[in-house]
Scaffold this motif. Structure first.
Motif, PDB file in Angstrom:
ATOM      1  N   THR A  36       0.840  -1.195   0.000  1.00  0.00           N
ATOM      2  CA  THR A  36       0.000   0.000   0.000  1.00  0.00           C
ATOM      3  C   THR A  36       0.874   1.243   0.000  1.00  0.00           C
ATOM      4  OG1 THR A  36      -0.315   0.617   2.349  1.00  0.00           O
ATOM      5  CG2 THR A  36      -1.494  -1.332   1.554  1.00  0.00           C
ATOM      6  N   ASP A  37       0.336   2.300  -0.611  1.00  0.00           N
ATOM      7  CA  ASP A  37       1.092   3.551  -0.716  1.00  0.00           C
ATOM      8  C   ASP A  37       0.197   4.594  -1.364  1.00  0.00           C
ATOM      9  OD1 ASP A  37       3.334   5.508  -1.515  1.00  0.00           O
ATOM     10  OD2 ASP A  37       4.495   3.872  -0.662  1.00  0.00           O
ATOM     11  N   LEU A  38       0.579   5.859  -1.246  1.00  0.00           N
ATOM     12  CA  LEU A  38      -0.080   6.927  -1.993  1.00  0.00           C
ATOM     13  C   LEU A  38       0.495   7.061  -3.402  1.00  0.00           C
ATOM     14  CD1 LEU A  38      -0.454   9.760   0.680  1.00  0.00           C
ATOM     15  CD2 LEU A  38      -2.282   8.411  -0.359  1.00  0.00           C
ATOM     16  N   ASN A  39       1.685   6.528  -3.608  1.00  0.00           N
ATOM     17  CA  ASN A  39       2.332   6.575  -4.918  1.00  0.00           C
ATOM     18  C   ASN A  39       1.812   5.421  -5.773  1.00  0.00           C
ATOM     19  OD1 ASN A  39       4.076   6.538  -7.140  1.00  0.00           O
ATOM     20  ND2 ASN A  39       5.821   7.259  -5.925  1.00  0.00           N
ATOM     21  N   GLY A  40       0.704   5.681  -6.448  1.00  0.00           N
ATOM     22  CA  GLY A  40       0.021   4.617  -7.171  1.00  0.00           C
ATOM     23  C   GLY A  40       0.820   3.998  -8.295  1.00  0.00           C
ATOM     24  N   GLN A  41       1.507   4.819  -9.083  1.00  0.00           N
ATOM     25  CA  GLN A  41       2.236   4.273 -10.222  1.00  0.00           C
ATOM     26  C   GLN A  41       3.379   3.381  -9.778  1.00  0.00           C
ATOM     27  OE1 GLN A  41       1.389   4.769 -13.661  1.00  0.00           O
ATOM     28  NE2 GLN A  41       2.683   2.947 -13.599  1.00  0.00           N
ATOM     29  N   ALA A  42       4.184   3.869  -8.837  1.00  0.00           N
ATOM     30  CA  ALA A  42       5.316   3.078  -8.357  1.00  0.00           C
ATOM     31  C   ALA A  42       4.845   1.808  -7.662  1.00  0.00           C
ATOM     32  CB  ALA A  42       6.183   3.909  -7.419  1.00  0.00           C
ATOM     33  N   GLY A  43       3.771   1.916  -6.877  1.00  0.00           N
ATOM     34  CA  GLY A  43       3.248   0.746  -6.188  1.00  0.00           C
ATOM     35  C   GLY A  43       2.722  -0.298  -7.149  1.00  0.00           C
ATOM     36  N   SER A  44       1.976   0.135  -8.137  1.00  0.00           N
ATOM     37  CA  SER A  44       1.440  -0.794  -9.142  1.00  0.00           C
ATOM     38  C   SER A  44       2.554  -1.457  -9.928  1.00  0.00           C
ATOM     39  CB  SER A  44       0.500  -0.046 -10.093  1.00  0.00           C
ATOM     40  OG  SER A  44      -0.625   0.448  -9.415  1.00  0.00           O
ATOM     41  N   ASP A  45       3.570  -0.673 -10.304  1.00  0.00           N
ATOM     42  CA  ASP A  45       4.694  -1.231 -11.057  1.00  0.00           C
ATOM     43  C   ASP A  45       5.422  -2.297 -10.249  1.00  0.00           C
ATOM     44  OD1 ASP A  45       4.079   0.462 -13.124  1.00  0.00           O
ATOM     45  OD2 ASP A  45       5.706   1.879 -12.725  1.00  0.00           O
ATOM     46  N   LEU A  46       5.634  -2.018  -8.963  1.00  0.00           N
ATOM     47  CA  LEU A  46       6.345  -2.973  -8.122  1.00  0.00           C
ATOM     48  C   LEU A  46       5.535  -4.249  -7.948  1.00  0.00           C
ATOM     49  CD1 LEU A  46       8.708  -3.738  -6.309  1.00  0.00           C
ATOM     50  CD2 LEU A  46       7.562  -2.528  -4.424  1.00  0.00           C
ATOM     51  N   ALA A  47       4.236  -4.122  -7.687  1.00  0.00           N
ATOM     52  CA  ALA A  47       3.397  -5.309  -7.526  1.00  0.00           C
ATOM     53  C   ALA A  47       3.404  -6.152  -8.795  1.00  0.00           C
ATOM     54  CB  ALA A  47       1.974  -4.899  -7.159  1.00  0.00           C
ATOM     55  N   GLY A  48       3.346  -5.485  -9.953  1.00  0.00           N
ATOM     56  CA  GLY A  48       3.398  -6.221 -11.210  1.00  0.00           C
ATOM     57  C   GLY A  48       4.706  -6.966 -11.378  1.00  0.00           C
ATOM     58  N   GLU A  49       5.796  -6.349 -10.955  1.00  0.00           N
ATOM     59  CA  GLU A  49       7.103  -6.986 -11.049  1.00  0.00           C
ATOM     60  C   GLU A  49       7.216  -8.189 -10.115  1.00  0.00           C
ATOM     61  OE1 GLU A  49      11.739  -5.967  -9.876  1.00  0.00           O
ATOM     62  OE2 GLU A  49      10.334  -4.308 -10.204  1.00  0.00           O
ATOM     63  N   LEU A  50       6.584  -8.106  -8.944  1.00  0.00           N
ATOM     64  CA  LEU A  50       6.722  -9.161  -7.948  1.00  0.00           C
ATOM     65  C   LEU A  50       5.865 -10.381  -8.250  1.00  0.00           C
ATOM     66  CD1 LEU A  50       6.905  -7.045  -4.664  1.00  0.00           C
ATOM     67  CD2 LEU A  50       8.779  -8.143  -5.907  1.00  0.00           C
ATOM     68  N   GLY A  51       4.848 -10.239  -9.090  1.00  0.00           N
ATOM     69  CA  GLY A  51       4.100 -11.408  -9.530  1.00  0.00           C
ATOM     70  C   GLY A  51       2.793 -11.657  -8.800  1.00  0.00           C
ATOM     71  N   ASP A  52       2.296 -12.879  -8.902  1.00  0.00           N
ATOM     72  CA  ASP A  52       0.948 -13.217  -8.446  1.00  0.00           C
ATOM     73  C   ASP A  52       0.774 -13.129  -6.935  1.00  0.00           C
ATOM     74  OD1 ASP A  52       0.250 -13.684 -11.050  1.00  0.00           O
ATOM     75  OD2 ASP A  52       0.492 -15.868 -10.933  1.00  0.00           O
ATOM     76  N   ARG A  53       1.846 -13.169  -6.178  1.00  0.00           N
ATOM     77  CA  ARG A  53       1.727 -13.110  -4.721  1.00  0.00           C
ATOM     78  C   ARG A  53       1.858 -11.691  -4.185  1.00  0.00           C
ATOM     79  NH1 ARG A  53       5.575 -15.360  -2.346  1.00  0.00           N
ATOM     80  NH2 ARG A  53       6.730 -16.379  -4.004  1.00  0.00           N
ATOM     81  N   ALA A  54       1.652 -10.719  -5.065  1.00  0.00           N
ATOM     82  CA  ALA A  54       1.694  -9.316  -4.638  1.00  0.00           C
ATOM     83  C   ALA A  54       0.592  -8.537  -5.334  1.00  0.00           C
ATOM     84  CB  ALA A  54       3.048  -8.693  -4.944  1.00  0.00           C
ATOM     85  N   ILE A  55      -0.092  -7.704  -4.575  1.00  0.00           N
ATOM     86  CA  ILE A  55      -1.060  -6.771  -5.152  1.00  0.00           C
ATOM     87  C   ILE A  55      -0.822  -5.401  -4.532  1.00  0.00           C
ATOM     88  CG2 ILE A  55      -2.833  -8.491  -5.645  1.00  0.00           C
ATOM     89  CD1 ILE A  55      -4.301  -7.548  -3.117  1.00  0.00           C
ATOM     90  N   PHE A  56      -1.266  -4.387  -5.249  1.00  0.00           N
ATOM     91  CA  PHE A  56      -1.124  -3.011  -4.758  1.00  0.00           C
ATOM     92  C   PHE A  56      -2.492  -2.423  -4.486  1.00  0.00           C
ATOM     93  CE2 PHE A  56      -1.210   1.565  -5.655  1.00  0.00           C
ATOM     94  CZ  PHE A  56      -0.391   1.999  -4.617  1.00  0.00           C
ATOM     95  N   VAL A  57      -2.607  -1.709  -3.364  1.00  0.00           N
ATOM     96  CA  VAL A  57      -3.838  -0.990  -3.013  1.00  0.00           C
ATOM     97  C   VAL A  57      -3.476   0.450  -2.666  1.00  0.00           C
ATOM     98  CG1 VAL A  57      -5.829  -0.886  -1.469  1.00  0.00           C
ATOM     99  CG2 VAL A  57      -4.859  -3.113  -2.089  1.00  0.00           C
ATOM    100  N   PRO A  58      -4.030   1.437  -3.365  1.00  0.00           N
ATOM    101  CA  PRO A  58      -3.792   2.836  -2.984  1.00  0.00           C
ATOM    102  C   PRO A  58      -4.298   3.067  -1.565  1.00  0.00           C
ATOM    103  CG  PRO A  58      -4.841   2.687  -5.142  1.00  0.00           C
ATOM    104  CD  PRO A  58      -4.908   1.327  -4.541  1.00  0.00           C
ATOM    105  N   HIS A  59      -3.548   3.856  -0.770  1.00  0.00           N
ATOM    106  CA  HIS A  59      -3.849   3.850   0.656  1.00  0.00           C
ATOM    107  C   HIS A  59      -3.304   5.095   1.343  1.00  0.00           C
ATOM    108  CE1 HIS A  59      -3.149   1.552   4.738  1.00  0.00           C
ATOM    109  NE2 HIS A  59      -4.235   2.298   4.780  1.00  0.00           N
ATOM    110  N   ASP A  60      -4.199   5.827   1.977  1.00  0.00           N
ATOM    111  CA  ASP A  60      -3.821   6.888   2.909  1.00  0.00           C
ATOM    112  C   ASP A  60      -3.914   6.283   4.303  1.00  0.00           C
ATOM    113  OD1 ASP A  60      -3.659   9.020   4.665  1.00  0.00           O
ATOM    114  OD2 ASP A  60      -5.303  10.165   3.755  1.00  0.00           O
ATOM    115  N   VAL A  61      -2.775   6.084   4.970  1.00  0.00           N
ATOM    116  CA  VAL A  61      -2.781   5.371   6.246  1.00  0.00           C
ATOM    117  C   VAL A  61      -3.507   6.135   7.345  1.00  0.00           C
ATOM    118  CG1 VAL A  61      -0.679   4.065   5.749  1.00  0.00           C
ATOM    119  CG2 VAL A  61      -0.504   6.284   6.919  1.00  0.00           C
ATOM    120  N   SER A  62      -3.755   7.421   7.149  1.00  0.00           N
ATOM    121  CA  SER A  62      -4.471   8.198   8.158  1.00  0.00           C
ATOM    122  C   SER A  62      -5.987   8.112   7.992  1.00  0.00           C
ATOM    123  CB  SER A  62      -4.029   9.666   8.127  1.00  0.00           C
ATOM    124  OG  SER A  62      -4.433  10.289   6.926  1.00  0.00           O
ATOM    125  N   SER A  63      -6.458   7.295   7.054  1.00  0.00           N
ATOM    126  CA  SER A  63      -7.882   7.142   6.772  1.00  0.00           C
ATOM    127  C   SER A  63      -8.367   5.765   7.214  1.00  0.00           C
ATOM    128  CB  SER A  63      -8.159   7.327   5.277  1.00  0.00           C
ATOM    129  OG  SER A  63      -9.445   6.849   4.932  1.00  0.00           O
TER     130      SER A  63
END
Length: 248
Positions: A36-63
């Motif tokens: 999770t992160d506010l940086n959607g593009q970087a987070g999505s790219d990393l999850a895609g690189e890591l494969g099926d055992r990783a997903i990305f969720v946009p996330h403001d931790v103060s919410s």
């Protein structure tokens, strides 16, 4: 043997820096990971690189609503979360006490302190139902003692709070098999640290007994241990990763 086989982890602030290093190591060691992160593009790219055992969720931790979405998404994809790494954090403006504005103070604490509180509150019910879990809260050496390395009052206050909350929740929920530990990095070569200190490892290293700044992976190795069953009797403790800065 994969050290995190069967673990389902949420790692906040996972798009870059230490969070990215944690995510890469966790996947390599067999965990399914929600980044999770506010940086959607970087987070999505990393999850895609890591494969099926990783997903990305946009996330403001103060919410709290964002936390609900993270847990719903994690459980739908992988199952109940049994590891949380509260890694997201900000340093805030490097200013003296008299120059620091109230709004700036609250913004830092919203991420560093409230975000950790909301994360623990979100995962504890599921961990109780599952019979346990591990929460790793990333604090700082600024949560161990008030040094100039803490940058500002808000950062120092929020990192001390992380340390205190970790101890309290460890004491309150240990009966349910939930372990909570805090990790206290010193100077780590991450984009956030380099931007805050205007350092790339040179001048800051003079204050470090080991003579250098750490790589993010050197913190991740400690986080991995605390997330794994290898640390099954370790809870409510501070784990300092600072090259000896707080030794004397």
């Amino acid at each position: 043997m994969a050290r995190l086989a069967g673990k389902i982890a949420v790692i906040t602030g996972a798009a870059r820096g230490m969070g990215e290093a944690h995510a890469r190591l966790f996947v390599r060691e067999g965990a399914s990971v929600v980044l999770t992160d506010l940086n959607g593009q970087a987070g999505s790219d990393l999850a895609g690189e890591l494969g099926d055992r990783a997903i990305f969720v946009p996330h403001d931790v103060s919410s709290s609503k964002d936390w609900d979405n993270v847990l719903i998404t994690a459980e739908a994809r992988f199952g109940p979360v049994n590891v949380l790494v509260n890694n997201a954090g900000v340093i805030g403006p490097v200013k003296s006490l008299l120059d620091f504005e109230e709004e700036e103070f609250l913004q830092v604490c919203a991420v560093n302190q409230l975000g950790v509180f909301l994360g623990m509150k979100a995962v504890v019910p599921g961990m109780v139902a599952a019979g346990g879990g591990s929460i790793v809260n990333i604090s700082s050496i600024a949560g161990m003692l008030g040094t100039r390395a803490s940058s500002n009052a808000a950062y120092c206050a929020s990192k001390f709070a992380v340390r205190g909350m970790s101890k309290l929740i460890a004491a309150q929920w240990g009966h349910a098999g939930i372990r909570v530990n805090s990790v206290h990095p010193g100077y780590i070569l991450t984009p956030m640290m380099v931007a805050a200190t205007d350092e790339t490892g040179g001048g800051a290293s003079d204050a470090i007994p080991l003579g250098r700044m750490a790589q993010p992976e050197e913190v991740s190795n400690v986080v991995l241990f605390l997330a794994s069953d290898e640390s099954s009797f370790v809870s409510g403790a501070e784990h300092v990763v600072d090259g000896g800065m707080t030794a004397g």
